[in-house]
Scaffold this motif. Structure first.
Motif, short mmCIF file in Angstrom:
data_model
loop_
_atom_site.label_atom_id
_atom_site.label_comp_id
_atom_site.label_asym_id
_atom_site.label_seq_id
_atom_site.Cartn_x
_atom_site.Cartn_y
_atom_site.Cartn_z
N THR A 43 8.53 37.19 -17.41
CA THR A 43 7.18 37.41 -16.89
C THR A 43 7.13 38.66 -16.02
O THR A 43 6.24 39.51 -16.17
CB THR A 43 6.69 36.19 -16.10
OG1 THR A 43 6.79 35.03 -16.92
CG2 THR A 43 5.24 36.36 -15.66
N VAL A 44 8.10 38.80 -15.12
CA VAL A 44 8.15 39.98 -14.25
C VAL A 44 8.43 41.23 -15.07
O VAL A 44 7.78 42.26 -14.90
CB VAL A 44 9.21 39.82 -13.14
CG1 VAL A 44 9.34 41.10 -12.32
CG2 VAL A 44 8.88 38.65 -12.23
N ALA A 45 9.40 41.14 -15.99
CA ALA A 45 9.76 42.30 -16.81
C ALA A 45 8.57 42.80 -17.63
O ALA A 45 8.29 44.01 -17.68
CB ALA A 45 10.93 41.95 -17.74
N ASN A 46 7.84 41.89 -18.25
CA ASN A 46 6.69 42.29 -19.06
C ASN A 46 5.54 42.81 -18.21
O ASN A 46 4.84 43.74 -18.62
CB ASN A 46 6.24 41.12 -19.93
CG ASN A 46 7.05 41.02 -21.21
OD1 ASN A 46 6.87 41.80 -22.14
ND2 ASN A 46 7.97 40.06 -21.25
N VAL A 130 18.75 43.40 -11.48
CA VAL A 130 17.64 42.75 -10.80
C VAL A 130 17.90 41.25 -10.82
O VAL A 130 17.82 40.61 -11.88
CB VAL A 130 16.29 43.06 -11.49
CG1 VAL A 130 15.14 42.40 -10.72
CG2 VAL A 130 16.07 44.56 -11.61
N TYR A 131 18.20 40.68 -9.66
CA TYR A 131 18.44 39.24 -9.58
C TYR A 131 17.12 38.54 -9.32
O TYR A 131 16.53 38.68 -8.25
CB TYR A 131 19.46 38.93 -8.49
CG TYR A 131 19.72 37.47 -8.28
CD1 TYR A 131 19.58 36.53 -9.30
CD2 TYR A 131 20.14 36.99 -7.03
CE1 TYR A 131 19.83 35.19 -9.10
CE2 TYR A 131 20.40 35.65 -6.83
CZ TYR A 131 20.24 34.75 -7.86
OH TYR A 131 20.49 33.40 -7.65
N VAL A 132 16.65 37.80 -10.31
CA VAL A 132 15.42 37.03 -10.16
C VAL A 132 15.84 35.66 -9.61
O VAL A 132 16.25 34.77 -10.35
CB VAL A 132 14.66 36.92 -11.50
CG1 VAL A 132 13.34 36.18 -11.30
CG2 VAL A 132 14.42 38.30 -12.09
N LYS A 133 15.72 35.55 -8.30
CA LYS A 133 16.27 34.40 -7.59
C LYS A 133 15.28 33.24 -7.54
O LYS A 133 14.13 33.41 -7.12
CB LYS A 133 16.65 34.81 -6.16
CG LYS A 133 17.35 33.75 -5.36
CD LYS A 133 17.78 34.29 -4.01
CE LYS A 133 18.52 33.24 -3.22
NZ LYS A 133 18.98 33.77 -1.89
N GLU A 173 21.16 45.44 -7.33
CA GLU A 173 20.42 46.54 -6.71
C GLU A 173 19.15 46.05 -6.02
O GLU A 173 18.73 46.61 -5.02
CB GLU A 173 20.06 47.59 -7.77
CG GLU A 173 21.14 48.63 -8.05
CD GLU A 173 22.34 48.09 -8.81
OE1 GLU A 173 23.39 48.76 -8.80
OE2 GLU A 173 22.24 47.01 -9.43
N ILE A 174 18.56 44.98 -6.55
CA ILE A 174 17.37 44.41 -5.91
C ILE A 174 17.30 42.92 -6.23
O ILE A 174 17.68 42.50 -7.32
CB ILE A 174 16.08 45.14 -6.36
CG1 ILE A 174 14.85 44.60 -5.61
CG2 ILE A 174 15.89 45.06 -7.87
CD1 ILE A 174 13.59 45.44 -5.80
N GLY A 188 5.29 44.84 -7.57
CA GLY A 188 5.10 45.85 -6.52
C GLY A 188 6.41 46.23 -5.87
O GLY A 188 6.68 47.42 -5.61
N GLN A 189 7.25 45.23 -5.58
CA GLN A 189 8.56 45.51 -4.98
C GLN A 189 9.41 46.37 -5.90
O GLN A 189 10.08 47.31 -5.46
CB GLN A 189 9.28 44.19 -4.69
CG GLN A 189 8.68 43.38 -3.55
CD GLN A 189 9.33 42.01 -3.43
OE1 GLN A 189 10.53 41.84 -3.66
NE2 GLN A 189 8.54 41.02 -3.06
N LEU A 190 9.38 46.06 -7.19
CA LEU A 190 10.16 46.83 -8.16
C LEU A 190 9.64 48.26 -8.28
O LEU A 190 10.43 49.21 -8.35
CB LEU A 190 10.12 46.15 -9.53
CG LEU A 190 11.14 45.04 -9.76
CD1 LEU A 190 10.81 44.28 -11.03
CD2 LEU A 190 12.56 45.60 -9.84
N THR A 191 8.33 48.41 -8.33
CA THR A 191 7.74 49.74 -8.44
C THR A 191 8.13 50.60 -7.25
O THR A 191 8.53 51.76 -7.40
CB THR A 191 6.20 49.64 -8.54
OG1 THR A 191 5.85 48.82 -9.66
CG2 THR A 191 5.57 51.02 -8.71
N ASN A 192 8.03 50.04 -6.05
CA ASN A 192 8.42 50.77 -4.83
C ASN A 192 9.90 51.15 -4.86
O ASN A 192 10.29 52.26 -4.49
CB ASN A 192 8.11 49.95 -3.58
CG ASN A 192 6.62 49.79 -3.35
OD1 ASN A 192 5.83 50.61 -3.82
ND2 ASN A 192 6.23 48.76 -2.62
#
Length: 200
Positions: A43-46, A130-133, A173-174, A188-192
C-alpha cells in the motif's frame, strides 16, 4: 565452472545508466520495503509510486504476490524458495535500476542475509531498505487476505510471523511505523527522506 557460464559474455549497453538518469532528471535506485504480511508494504509502495509518477518520475512497483503469478510461480514458501525468490527479484531490480527506474519492491523478505545479498548487488546509494514496522498482533488484526487465520488453523505452513521467522532490519535506511502513522504520513516521510538524500 559450467560450460554454460563459460560461454556467456556480458554485452555493454549503448546507453549508460548515467545517461538515463540525466534524461529522467532523477537518480535510479531500489526502495526495498520489508515487513510482515499486512504491515502495509504494498500500500505504501504503490501510494509513493503514484506520487512519484505524478511528479514525472519513472517509478515501478515489484509486488511479492504479483511476481509469484509469473516470474516466480515455480517457487514455494520454504526457506530455499524464499531465498531464490529474493535473489531473482534482486537481479530484476538491478536491471530496472540500470534502465533509470526508481524501483519499489514490496516483499516480506524475512531473512537479513537475503536482503544483504541484494544490497551487495548494487552500487552505493542504490539500495535503500525501508522497514515497514507493524506488530504481529496488529497485522493479524488487519489480516486483509485472511492469511493469518489460515496460518493459525494450520492451513498454511511456513507463514512468516506465525510458523516461520522474520528478522527485523538492523540498519534500515528508514523505518515506517504503520501502527502510529497513516499511509499518507508514511508517503510524506519517504518523500522527505528521498529529497534529503537528493535521490529525487
Amino acid at each position: 565452472m559450467s560450460e554454460t557460464i563459460q560461454n556467456i559474455v556480458w554485452h555493454d549497453s549503448s546507453i549508460s545508466k548515467e545517461e538515463r538518469r540525466e534524461k529522467n532528471r532523477h537518480h535510479s535506485f531500489i526502495l526495498w520495503f520489508t515487513g510482515l504480511s499486512a504491515s502495509g508494504k504494498s500500500t505504501v509502495a504503490n501510494s509513493l509510486a503514484r506520487r512519484l509518477f505524478d511528479q514525472g518520475k519513472q517509478a515501478f512497483v515489484l509486488d511479492g504476490d504479483n511476481v509469484r503469478h509469473g516470474l516466480n510461480n515455480d517457487l514455494g514458501f520454504d526457506e530455499h524458495s524464499r531465498k531464490e525468490n529474493i535473489r531473482r527479484i534482486g537481479e530484476v531490480s538491478k536491471l530496472l535500476v540500470e534502465s533509470g527506474q526508481i524501483v519499489l519492491t514490496a516483499f516480506i523478505s524475512p531473512y537479513r542475509a537475503d536482503r544483504q545479498v541484494v544490497r551487495e548487488l548494487m552500487e552505493d546509494g542504490e539500495f535503500l531498505e525501508v522497514y515497514v514496522k507493524c506488530s504481529v498482533e496488529e497485522c493479524e488484526r488487519r489480516d486483509p487476505k485472511g492469511l493469518y487465520k489460515k496460518a493459525r488453523n494450520q492451513e498454511i505452513s511456513n507463514f512468516t510471523g506465525i510458523s516461520a521467522p522474520y528478522e527485523e532490519p538492523l540498519q534500515a535506511e528508514i523505518i515506517l511505523d504503520t501502527v502510529v502513522f497513516s499511509i499518507e504520513d508514511c508517503v510524506g516521510q519517504l518523500t522527505n527522506f528521498l529529497m534529503e538524500k537528493k535521490c529525487i
